[in-house]
Write a protein that holds these residues in place. Sequence first.
Motif, PDB file in Angstrom:
ATOM      1  N   LYS A 263      17.136   9.158  20.991  1.00 35.19           N
ATOM      2  CA  LYS A 263      17.701  10.184  20.119  1.00 35.19           C
ATOM      3  C   LYS A 263      16.648  11.208  19.710  1.00 35.19           C
ATOM      4  CE  LYS A 263      21.474   7.401  18.211  1.00 35.19           C
ATOM      5  NZ  LYS A 263      22.078   6.826  16.997  1.00 35.19           N
ATOM      6  N   PRO A 266      15.163  13.482  23.747  1.00 32.40           N
ATOM      7  CA  PRO A 266      16.196  13.457  24.801  1.00 32.40           C
ATOM      8  C   PRO A 266      15.680  13.793  26.188  1.00 32.40           C
ATOM      9  CG  PRO A 266      16.469  15.357  23.330  1.00 32.40           C
ATOM     10  CD  PRO A 266      15.449  14.468  22.701  1.00 32.40           C
ATOM     11  N   TRP A 286      24.456   0.256  22.965  1.00 31.94           N
ATOM     12  CA  TRP A 286      24.207   1.636  23.383  1.00 31.94           C
ATOM     13  C   TRP A 286      25.513   2.430  23.463  1.00 31.94           C
ATOM     14  CZ3 TRP A 286      19.795   4.536  24.844  1.00 31.94           C
ATOM     15  CH2 TRP A 286      18.578   3.860  24.706  1.00 31.94           C
ATOM     16  N   GLU A 289      26.205   3.190  19.753  1.00 31.30           N
ATOM     17  CA  GLU A 289      25.243   3.940  18.945  1.00 31.30           C
ATOM     18  C   GLU A 289      24.606   5.139  19.659  1.00 31.30           C
ATOM     19  OE1 GLU A 289      22.366   1.531  16.977  1.00 31.30           O
ATOM     20  OE2 GLU A 289      23.833   0.036  16.307  1.00 31.30           O
ATOM     21  N   ALA A 290      24.594   5.136  20.980  1.00 30.50           N
ATOM     22  CA  ALA A 290      23.964   6.247  21.711  1.00 30.50           C
ATOM     23  C   ALA A 290      24.741   6.558  22.985  1.00 30.50           C
ATOM     24  CB  ALA A 290      22.504   5.930  22.022  1.00 30.50           C
ATOM     25  N   GLU A 292      25.767   9.282  24.189  1.00 32.44           N
ATOM     26  CA  GLU A 292      25.320  10.479  24.902  1.00 32.44           C
ATOM     27  C   GLU A 292      24.225  10.150  25.916  1.00 32.44           C
ATOM     28  OE1 GLU A 292      22.768   9.730  21.433  1.00 32.44           O
ATOM     29  OE2 GLU A 292      24.947   9.857  21.690  1.00 32.44           O
TER      30      GLU A 292
END
Length: 439
Positions: A263, A266, A286, A289-290, A292
Amino acid sequence: MSGEAQLEALLEIINSSARQAIAEYKKECNNVPTINSAELHPLDSSIDNVVLRKVIRLLEGACQQLCASLAPPQRTALNASHFLVSFNATILFVLTSLAGKASQMSWINIQRRRANWHVFSVYWASKGMFKEVDRDVFANNRLSLVIKSTCKAGYFLPTVGSGTSQGASALFDALCDPEYGASHDPGKTALHYAMKQKGMVLSNVFDVLEMNEEKNKKFHRAMAGAGEVLGLLSVLHQYPWDEVSTVCDVGASIGTFSIPLAKAYPHLKITNQDLERVVAQAEDVWKREAPEALEEQRIDFVPLNFFEEAPVAGKDVYYLRVIIHDWPDAEALAILCNVRKAMAPHSRFLIHDYVVGSPNRSSDPAAGNIGIDVAPEPMLPGFGAGNALVYQQDLDMLISNNGKERLLDEWTDLATAAGLRLEKAYDLGDTAVLDFRVA
């Protein structure tokens, strides 16, 4: 330096450290918190407060050393005997859930259901956690807010020392046992000795996680909380990540470090490596929470047993967070050698772990030059109580897995045996990042 001059110097360290801490808090919002503050200060949730952590290390160490110098030695010994982390952790485990139930808790009502539960509140209120606003009525304050189960710290704090309480009670007997006393085997520890008396045989302490899915999940949540409690995420700001493109997080757990890293930076391509069952858990975390990073294909999940295999080859950075201290030298060297096999000539190997302060000022004169802070005179060389966590961890590692916290020269000796050299160290207060390169 005379005795009185030493005490005056300690007073100066206390005074200057306290004023520096006040200044750090005021930088954030011109507000200085106290023990009775009813909300968290913005600096409390900062992931990069290395300056404050170092100041508090000085303050705690100097305060304890001054008290130990002036108090009757019997009193100091008594206070030391009360430093029972497993006992504190048991109480903290009970209070963690209670702290999240209401802004005020009436222990009179609790007593009707569980006699003498109020002893927990009295014990921790004496340490400044919770505020007694009326007879047997306690309110959350800035200290108790962080043990709420809704906070990441609330997952980690109750586990500190709790897993080694059985082993601690058997430590003397284990050390006297001819099979266990001189062994460096991670399956021949005081904890294993205690478990054996109950008919349970484990190869190492992590076998417990294999046997219990709920404990497994709690362990990985606690590791996420460790980043907050120990300031481990300071490395996001203290290390030059802009200089690298690829990172392999070895023993990555569920992404406790690599998710915040992805985060914050990137541009990085990250490889998440751990045991196959852990990698499966990590993928779910993942996604939540992440997402992207998954969509942009910036993260790969590759199973790894770091005792038997080398990580994915040729990455710019290999990062291990609070892993090596779990293991005796033989196992630790096996991990380092496997990482060394994967490294390219340009690769960096970051070990983020504890570094024990030198027992005397002449034993490691290079510490300050390489980046590890040295306590000012007349403080104890290892910062004394300011590094109490490191010494408690050292005992915990011995009891649970025959691991240990290492002095700087022990780290460099281990790395040299693996074909590595220490380039630089980053002292983050409670922990340090050791930057190794190919020798």
